[in-house]
Each structure stands twice: as C-alpha cells, then as structure tokens.
Scaffold this motif. Structure first.
Motif, PDB file in Angstrom:
ATOM      1  N   ALA A  30       0.850  -1.199   0.000  1.00  0.00           N
ATOM      2  CA  ALA A  30       0.000   0.000   0.000  1.00  0.00           C
ATOM      3  C   ALA A  30       0.876   1.236   0.000  1.00  0.00           C
ATOM      4  CB  ALA A  30      -0.902   0.027   1.233  1.00  0.00           C
ATOM      5  N   ASP A  31       0.348   2.294  -0.589  1.00  0.00           N
ATOM      6  CA  ASP A  31       0.929   3.620  -0.389  1.00  0.00           C
ATOM      7  C   ASP A  31      -0.016   4.348   0.564  1.00  0.00           C
ATOM      8  OD1 ASP A  31      -1.236   4.358  -2.030  1.00  0.00           O
ATOM      9  OD2 ASP A  31       0.022   5.046  -3.686  1.00  0.00           O
ATOM     10  N   CYS A  32       0.225   5.631   0.810  1.00  0.00           N
ATOM     11  CA  CYS A  32      -0.612   6.328   1.802  1.00  0.00           C
ATOM     12  C   CYS A  32      -2.072   6.403   1.362  1.00  0.00           C
ATOM     13  CB  CYS A  32      -0.045   7.711   2.123  1.00  0.00           C
ATOM     14  SG  CYS A  32      -0.018   8.881   0.756  1.00  0.00           S
ATOM     15  N   LEU A  33      -2.321   6.601   0.078  1.00  0.00           N
ATOM     16  CA  LEU A  33      -3.697   6.600  -0.416  1.00  0.00           C
ATOM     17  C   LEU A  33      -4.284   5.189  -0.351  1.00  0.00           C
ATOM     18  CD1 LEU A  33      -6.160   7.939  -1.657  1.00  0.00           C
ATOM     19  CD2 LEU A  33      -5.036   7.755  -3.905  1.00  0.00           C
ATOM     20  N   GLY A  34      -3.467   4.194  -0.641  1.00  0.00           N
ATOM     21  CA  GLY A  34      -3.928   2.811  -0.561  1.00  0.00           C
ATOM     22  C   GLY A  34      -4.382   2.430   0.840  1.00  0.00           C
ATOM     23  N   LEU A  35      -3.713   2.960   1.851  1.00  0.00           N
ATOM     24  CA  LEU A  35      -4.139   2.725   3.230  1.00  0.00           C
ATOM     25  C   LEU A  35      -5.551   3.254   3.443  1.00  0.00           C
ATOM     26  CD1 LEU A  35      -3.697   2.021   6.257  1.00  0.00           C
ATOM     27  CD2 LEU A  35      -2.601   4.280   6.471  1.00  0.00           C
ATOM     28  N   ILE A  36      -5.804   4.484   2.996  1.00  0.00           N
ATOM     29  CA  ILE A  36      -7.136   5.096   3.153  1.00  0.00           C
ATOM     30  C   ILE A  36      -8.165   4.329   2.319  1.00  0.00           C
ATOM     31  CG2 ILE A  36      -8.478   7.227   2.932  1.00  0.00           C
ATOM     32  CD1 ILE A  36      -6.040   7.207   5.040  1.00  0.00           C
ATOM     33  N   ARG A  37      -7.796   3.963   1.100  1.00  0.00           N
ATOM     34  CA  ARG A  37      -8.698   3.187   0.251  1.00  0.00           C
ATOM     35  C   ARG A  37      -9.038   1.851   0.890  1.00  0.00           C
ATOM     36  NH1 ARG A  37      -5.227   2.305  -4.442  1.00  0.00           N
ATOM     37  NH2 ARG A  37      -6.905   0.984  -5.207  1.00  0.00           N
ATOM     38  N   GLY A  38      -8.038   1.203   1.484  1.00  0.00           N
ATOM     39  CA  GLY A  38      -8.274  -0.084   2.128  1.00  0.00           C
ATOM     40  C   GLY A  38      -9.236   0.023   3.302  1.00  0.00           C
ATOM     41  N   ILE A  39      -9.071   1.065   4.098  1.00  0.00           N
ATOM     42  CA  ILE A  39      -9.992   1.292   5.214  1.00  0.00           C
ATOM     43  C   ILE A  39     -11.394   1.571   4.682  1.00  0.00           C
ATOM     44  CG2 ILE A  39     -10.532   2.855   7.132  1.00  0.00           C
ATOM     45  CD1 ILE A  39      -7.435   3.166   7.462  1.00  0.00           C
ATOM     46  N   TRP A  40     -11.490   2.404   3.647  1.00  0.00           N
ATOM     47  CA  TRP A  40     -12.787   2.708   3.025  1.00  0.00           C
ATOM     48  C   TRP A  40     -13.464   1.412   2.577  1.00  0.00           C
ATOM     49  CZ3 TRP A  40     -15.616   7.195   1.954  1.00  0.00           C
ATOM     50  CH2 TRP A  40     -16.696   7.023   1.086  1.00  0.00           C
ATOM     51  N   CYS A  41     -12.739   0.592   1.826  1.00  0.00           N
ATOM     52  CA  CYS A  41     -13.329  -0.638   1.290  1.00  0.00           C
ATOM     53  C   CYS A  41     -13.725  -1.613   2.392  1.00  0.00           C
ATOM     54  CB  CYS A  41     -12.373  -1.296   0.305  1.00  0.00           C
ATOM     55  SG  CYS A  41     -12.258  -0.409  -1.261  1.00  0.00           S
ATOM     56  N   ALA A  42     -12.963  -1.657   3.474  1.00  0.00           N
ATOM     57  CA  ALA A  42     -13.308  -2.540   4.589  1.00  0.00           C
ATOM     58  C   ALA A  42     -14.639  -2.143   5.214  1.00  0.00           C
ATOM     59  CB  ALA A  42     -12.201  -2.504   5.651  1.00  0.00           C
ATOM     60  N   HIS A  43     -14.965  -0.861   5.168  1.00  0.00           N
ATOM     61  CA  HIS A  43     -16.197  -0.390   5.804  1.00  0.00           C
ATOM     62  C   HIS A  43     -17.360  -0.212   4.846  1.00  0.00           C
ATOM     63  CE1 HIS A  43     -14.653   0.110   9.855  1.00  0.00           C
ATOM     64  NE2 HIS A  43     -13.519   0.448   9.287  1.00  0.00           N
ATOM     65  N   TYR A  44     -17.065   0.132   3.600  1.00  0.00           N
ATOM     66  CA  TYR A  44     -18.151   0.436   2.660  1.00  0.00           C
ATOM     67  C   TYR A  44     -18.248  -0.567   1.509  1.00  0.00           C
ATOM     68  CZ  TYR A  44     -17.729   4.874   5.109  1.00  0.00           C
ATOM     69  OH  TYR A  44     -17.638   5.836   6.082  1.00  0.00           O
ATOM     70  N   GLY A  45     -17.255  -1.432   1.340  1.00  0.00           N
ATOM     71  CA  GLY A  45     -17.352  -2.489   0.348  1.00  0.00           C
ATOM     72  C   GLY A  45     -16.696  -2.236  -0.987  1.00  0.00           C
ATOM     73  N   THR A  46     -16.782  -1.029  -1.518  1.00  0.00           N
ATOM     74  CA  THR A  46     -16.225  -0.753  -2.844  1.00  0.00           C
ATOM     75  C   THR A  46     -15.506   0.591  -2.847  1.00  0.00           C
ATOM     76  OG1 THR A  46     -18.240   0.344  -3.584  1.00  0.00           O
ATOM     77  CG2 THR A  46     -18.082  -2.015  -4.015  1.00  0.00           C
ATOM     78  N   GLU A  47     -14.689   0.784  -3.864  1.00  0.00           N
ATOM     79  CA  GLU A  47     -13.997   2.066  -4.050  1.00  0.00           C
ATOM     80  C   GLU A  47     -15.027   3.150  -4.356  1.00  0.00           C
ATOM     81  OE1 GLU A  47     -10.615   2.755  -4.148  1.00  0.00           O
ATOM     82  OE2 GLU A  47      -9.729   0.756  -4.228  1.00  0.00           O
ATOM     83  N   PRO A  48     -14.808   4.375  -3.889  1.00  0.00           N
ATOM     84  CA  PRO A  48     -15.783   5.430  -4.153  1.00  0.00           C
ATOM     85  C   PRO A  48     -15.750   5.959  -5.586  1.00  0.00           C
ATOM     86  CG  PRO A  48     -13.961   6.307  -2.883  1.00  0.00           C
ATOM     87  CD  PRO A  48     -13.754   4.818  -2.981  1.00  0.00           C
ATOM     88  N   GLU A  49     -14.600   5.841  -6.259  1.00  0.00           N
ATOM     89  CA  GLU A  49     -14.479   6.279  -7.652  1.00  0.00           C
ATOM     90  C   GLU A  49     -13.225   5.650  -8.240  1.00  0.00           C
ATOM     91  OE1 GLU A  49     -12.366  10.514  -7.941  1.00  0.00           O
ATOM     92  OE2 GLU A  49     -14.123  10.626  -6.648  1.00  0.00           O
ATOM     93  N   PRO A  50     -13.123   5.621  -9.577  1.00  0.00           N
ATOM     94  CA  PRO A  50     -11.909   5.078 -10.197  1.00  0.00           C
ATOM     95  C   PRO A  50     -10.685   5.900  -9.780  1.00  0.00           C
ATOM     96  CG  PRO A  50     -13.650   5.326 -11.819  1.00  0.00           C
ATOM     97  CD  PRO A  50     -14.127   6.000 -10.565  1.00  0.00           C
ATOM     98  N   LEU A  51      -9.576   5.219  -9.635  1.00  0.00           N
ATOM     99  CA  LEU A  51      -8.341   5.852  -9.203  1.00  0.00           C
ATOM    100  C   LEU A  51      -7.625   6.449 -10.410  1.00  0.00           C
ATOM    101  CD1 LEU A  51      -6.579   6.222  -6.678  1.00  0.00           C
ATOM    102  CD2 LEU A  51      -5.434   4.089  -7.296  1.00  0.00           C
TER     103      LEU A  51
END
Length: 142
Positions: A30-51
């Motif tokens: 992970a990079d720093c954004l990947g950490l935030i994305r991973g936490i997001w996905c753990a709680h909400y299920g999917t990415e909020p938008e394409p990277l």
C-alpha cells in the motif's frame, strides 16, 4: 461506520504492510492513499471512484489539488482534531498536498505509509503537525 476507534483499529491492522505505489492490499502492499482506500473498502465495500494516475513524488509543485478535491467529495471536513481522522499533508511549501495518514493516540501519533518503511505508526511530531493542511472524517453511512 461504527466509530473512530474502528478506523484506528483498521489502520493499525495495516501496520507492517510493505510500501507499494498505487496498491491497497492489506499485508501485500500500500501507499498512503492505498491505506485510506483499504480502510474505506473494509467499511463500505467498494472504491468510491476510479483511481486516476498519480506519481509517487511528494514534491510536485504544479497542477490541481486532485487528492484534496477527491477527499472532499467522499469524506467530511473535520475542523476539530480527533482520532480516526484522515490527515492531509503538504510536505513542501510549494508542493501539492499529497500525503495521508490516520490520526491516533489522542493526536500524538498517526498511521501512514512511507516508501522505505511501509505502513507504520509514528509520532505526530511538530514537523509533521505543521504540514497538515486538512482533516477529514469518514461518513457514518453512504
């Protein structure tokens, strides 16, 4: 999302994950954004938008504040510092804000991903704290 302590616990689960640019896979990279994305996905299920494409350089001095704008689209502004918040850093005075972390330990520490160390929990020392340009909270629901 059940609370700020859950965000911190999820972020701590990533500690030891190696650094890998654009990655967001617990234990693998992970990079720093990947950490935030991973936490997001753990709680909400999917990415909020394409990277979109982004460089690993923290020193980019031109362009739009794309990361800041994306955070503002999906997270809530947080004017009061609390654990579990996403911290956005500008690491050089004329550079774009391009580094992220999760505040923890009563504001004394934060969890972030660094190229040489991977995901770590580190002191939110004065040099780091003065580089914070925005704070965001995860929404309680989507």
């Amino acid at each position: 999302m059940s609370g700020r302590s859950d965000i911190v616990a999820q972020a701590r689960a990533w500690i030891g994950t190696p650094y890998h640019h654009r990655a967001a896979r617990l234990g693998a990279g992970a990079d720093c954004l990947g950490l935030i994305r991973g936490i997001w996905c753990a709680h909400y299920g999917t990415e909020p938008e394409p990277l979109p494409p982004y460089s690993p350089s923290w020193a980019e001095a031109s362009g739009d504040e794309q990361l800041w704008q994306a955070l503002a689209r999906h997270l809530l502004p947080a004017p009061v510092a609390e654990d579990g918040q996403v911290l956005l850093f500008r690491l050089q005075s004329r550079a774009l804000a391009k580094h992220l972390g999760i505040q923890c330990a009563g504001g004394a520490r934060f969890i972030h991903a660094c190229p040489r160390a991977g995901v770590v929990e580190a002191p939110l020392s004065a040099p780091w704290a003065r580089r914070i340009v925005a704070r965001f909270a995860f929404p309680s629901s989507l």
